[in-house]
Design a protein around this motif. Structure first.
Motif, mmCIF file in Angstrom:
data_model
loop_
_atom_site.group_PDB
_atom_site.id
_atom_site.type_symbol
_atom_site.label_atom_id
_atom_site.label_comp_id
_atom_site.label_asym_id
_atom_site.label_seq_id
_atom_site.Cartn_x
_atom_site.Cartn_y
_atom_site.Cartn_z
ATOM 1 N N UNK A 247 32.305 43.537 37.379
ATOM 2 C CA UNK A 247 31.801 44.905 37.325
ATOM 3 C C UNK A 247 32.532 45.781 38.332
ATOM 4 N N UNK A 248 32.924 46.965 37.848
ATOM 5 C CA UNK A 248 33.541 47.980 38.713
ATOM 6 C C UNK A 248 34.728 47.402 39.494
ATOM 7 N N UNK A 249 35.623 46.735 38.774
ATOM 8 C CA UNK A 249 36.772 46.077 39.409
ATOM 9 C C UNK A 249 38.071 46.540 38.771
ATOM 10 N N UNK A 250 39.134 46.415 39.526
ATOM 11 C CA UNK A 250 40.487 46.561 39.002
ATOM 12 C C UNK A 250 41.093 45.165 38.932
ATOM 13 N N UNK A 251 41.532 44.761 37.742
ATOM 14 C CA UNK A 251 42.129 43.447 37.547
ATOM 15 C C UNK A 251 43.604 43.608 37.233
ATOM 16 N N UNK A 252 44.432 42.970 38.020
ATOM 17 C CA UNK A 252 45.887 43.037 37.838
ATOM 18 C C UNK A 252 46.337 41.710 37.255
ATOM 19 N N UNK A 253 46.752 41.704 36.012
ATOM 20 C CA UNK A 253 47.078 40.457 35.311
ATOM 21 C C UNK A 253 48.217 39.705 35.988
ATOM 22 N N UNK A 254 48.180 38.350 35.864
ATOM 23 C CA UNK A 254 47.150 37.534 35.225
ATOM 24 C C UNK A 254 46.057 37.126 36.209
ATOM 25 N N UNK A 255 44.840 37.055 35.671
ATOM 26 C CA UNK A 255 43.680 36.621 36.436
ATOM 27 C C UNK A 255 42.865 35.690 35.541
ATOM 28 N N UNK A 256 42.343 34.607 36.118
ATOM 29 C CA UNK A 256 41.479 33.688 35.382
ATOM 30 C C UNK A 256 40.153 33.607 36.117
ATOM 31 N N UNK A 257 39.086 34.093 35.459
ATOM 32 C CA UNK A 257 37.750 34.069 36.041
ATOM 33 C C UNK A 257 36.867 33.213 35.142
ATOM 34 N N UNK A 258 36.324 32.137 35.679
ATOM 35 C CA UNK A 258 35.494 31.235 34.889
ATOM 36 C C UNK A 258 34.101 31.816 34.661
ATOM 37 N N UNK A 259 33.473 31.363 33.585
ATOM 38 C CA UNK A 259 32.079 31.698 33.340
ATOM 39 C C UNK A 259 31.235 31.229 34.516
ATOM 40 N N UNK A 260 30.317 32.083 34.949
ATOM 41 C CA UNK A 260 29.480 31.752 36.092
ATOM 42 C C UNK A 260 29.946 32.372 37.388
ATOM 43 N N UNK A 261 31.154 32.955 37.409
ATOM 44 C CA UNK A 261 31.625 33.694 38.579
ATOM 45 C C UNK A 261 31.188 35.150 38.461
ATOM 46 N N UNK A 262 30.926 35.783 39.597
ATOM 47 C CA UNK A 262 30.500 37.182 39.629
ATOM 48 C C UNK A 262 31.405 37.941 40.597
ATOM 49 N N UNK A 263 32.025 39.027 40.099
ATOM 50 C CA UNK A 263 32.937 39.820 40.929
ATOM 51 C C UNK A 263 32.538 41.288 40.798
ATOM 52 N N UNK A 264 32.341 41.964 41.920
ATOM 53 C CA UNK A 264 31.955 43.370 41.904
ATOM 54 C C UNK A 264 32.788 44.158 42.910
ATOM 55 N N UNK A 265 33.094 45.408 42.538
ATOM 56 C CA UNK A 265 33.708 46.387 43.448
ATOM 57 C C UNK A 265 34.942 45.829 44.161
ATOM 58 N N UNK A 266 35.816 45.195 43.401
ATOM 59 C CA UNK A 266 36.958 44.520 44.017
ATOM 60 C C UNK A 266 38.232 44.774 43.225
ATOM 61 N N UNK A 267 39.343 44.483 43.867
ATOM 62 C CA UNK A 267 40.657 44.485 43.222
ATOM 63 C C UNK A 267 41.140 43.040 43.216
ATOM 64 N N UNK A 268 41.345 42.491 42.030
ATOM 65 C CA UNK A 268 41.682 41.077 41.894
ATOM 66 C C UNK A 268 42.997 40.942 41.138
ATOM 67 N N UNK A 269 43.934 40.179 41.706
ATOM 68 C CA UNK A 269 45.194 39.904 41.045
ATOM 69 C C UNK A 269 46.357 40.587 41.728
ATOM 70 N N UNK A 270 47.564 40.207 41.295
ATOM 71 C CA UNK A 270 47.824 39.232 40.237
ATOM 72 C C UNK A 270 47.712 37.788 40.747
ATOM 73 N N UNK A 271 47.747 36.848 39.796
ATOM 74 C CA UNK A 271 47.833 35.412 40.081
ATOM 75 C C UNK A 271 46.642 34.898 40.889
ATOM 76 N N UNK A 272 45.449 35.181 40.374
ATOM 77 C CA UNK A 272 44.225 34.724 41.026
ATOM 78 C C UNK A 272 43.390 33.936 40.022
ATOM 79 N N UNK A 273 42.897 32.783 40.432
ATOM 80 C CA UNK A 273 41.932 32.022 39.635
ATOM 81 C C UNK A 273 40.650 31.885 40.438
#
Length: 331
Positions: A247-273
């Motif tokens: 929610x309310x995130x910027x994702x810079x591909x590639x990113x792999x987020x598994x079911x059950x993870x929760x990410x809020x108000x963040x910038x994630x990536x690139x190359x993050x699992x």
């Protein structure tokens, strides 16, 4: 075909991540190293998976029963640290005359077409998979004459060959291979007190066996934190998968987020699992592996590797800075 997977060893280069788990159960790009390897073996007809474990063997058994319940598996414990050839020899009771073998060491995730084994080995007794490298001084290398291996040199000073052995081997005659290991052990052919496979292969070559050295497409080292992150980057290419709650995130591909993870108000990536159970808020994370059940808040992370159940909490800063200031905030 039967597959031997030596998964014993302390994984000292990956500490502290291997203090509580087998090194093959360390995660990269959303899966354990072992899961990546076993999935690649699904391309061929493996009758039995033979694991050589240490005191963490129960972890391997539980993982295989959970992830691959339909596979036939056997387990042998290496009680003494006597080297990789000794570890492979422990699989002897499961290897019968007529069995062919694939031996896969677990520091490496390989990329190659295993379905091509039969064709590659039509005029040879086995395959010692290789990869051409620039830093040949760090590896054991295969020396060829034509299509066949005639010598193996450990960490050569001169570029006699750049074909590094990658820890993936195929043997047409599995029982004969186990016998050759046992002969090598009986002869006491050790290096610093341990038994290694090059001595076994050179014994077999001297007896007239022929081995080829096909190159794999990619050699993905998982033995150190820095190489694990490199492998994470390689495996995430083209895999932008968001299965968790973002929610309310910027994702810079590639990113792999598994079911059950929760990410809020963040910038994630690139190359993050990010593994299941982890919660990330108000953070900036790139080139990192975030394992299960972590809590990360108000942080900037780069080239980072977090194990399981880590709580890493920072805090926002309040500043009142005048004109023409130069601020350096060292980590």
């Amino acid at each position: 075909m039967k597959a031997i997977l030596p998964v014993a060893g302390k994984g000292t280069r990956l500490r502290p991540h291997t203090h509580t788990k087998a090194k093959s159960l360390v995660r990269v790009a959303g899966k354990t190293v072992l899961e990546h390897i076993v999935e690649r073996l699904q391309a061929i007809d493996v009758e039995e998976y033979i694991f050589i474990t240490d005191e963490n063997g129960q972890q391997i058994e539980e993982f295989m029963e959970k992830k691959f319940p339909g596979l036939r598996c056997s387990y042998y414990i290496q009680h003494e640290r006597l080297g990789p050839a000794h570890a492979v020899a422990l699989a002897g009771p499961s290897v019968n005359p007529g069995d062919d073998l694939l031996v896969v060491f677990n520091d490496t995730i390989f990329v190659t077409d295993l379905a091509a084994i039969k064709g590659l080995c039509s005029s040879a007794d086995g395959l010692i998979y290789s990869k051409e490298v620039e830093d040949y001084q760090r590896f054991g290398v295969n020396v060829l004459s034509g299509d066949y291996i005639v010598d193996m040199v450990e960490k050569p000073d001169q570029p006699i060959s750049r074909l590094a052995q990658v820890g993936l081997y195929y043997l047409k005659d599995g029982a004969g291979f186990i016998n050759a290991i046992e002969e090598t052990i009986a002869a006491g052919e050790t290096v610093k007190g341990e038994y290694y496979l090059p001595s076994v292969f050179m014994r077999m070559i001297a007896a007239g066996h022929k081995f080829k050295a096909p190159e794999i497409d990619a050699w993905l080292d998982c033995g150190k934190p820095e190489t694990l992150l490199e492998t994470n980057r390689y495996l995430l290419k083209g895999r932008h998968h968001i299965h968790g709650d973002v929610k309310n995130c910027v994702l810079i591909e590639p990113v792999h987020v598994e079911a059950g993870a929760v990410i809020t108000n963040s910038i994630i990536g690139p190359n993050v699992s990010v593994a299941a159970g982890s919660e990330i808020e108000s953070s900036v994370i790139s080139d990192s592996i975030i394992n299960a059940d972590n809590k990360v808040s108000h942080l900037i992370l780069n080239h980072s590797l977090l194990g399981d159940a880590v709580s890493l909490i920072g805090s926002p800063r309040r500043m009142n800075i005048g004109d023409h200031s130069h601020i350096y905030m060292e980590q």
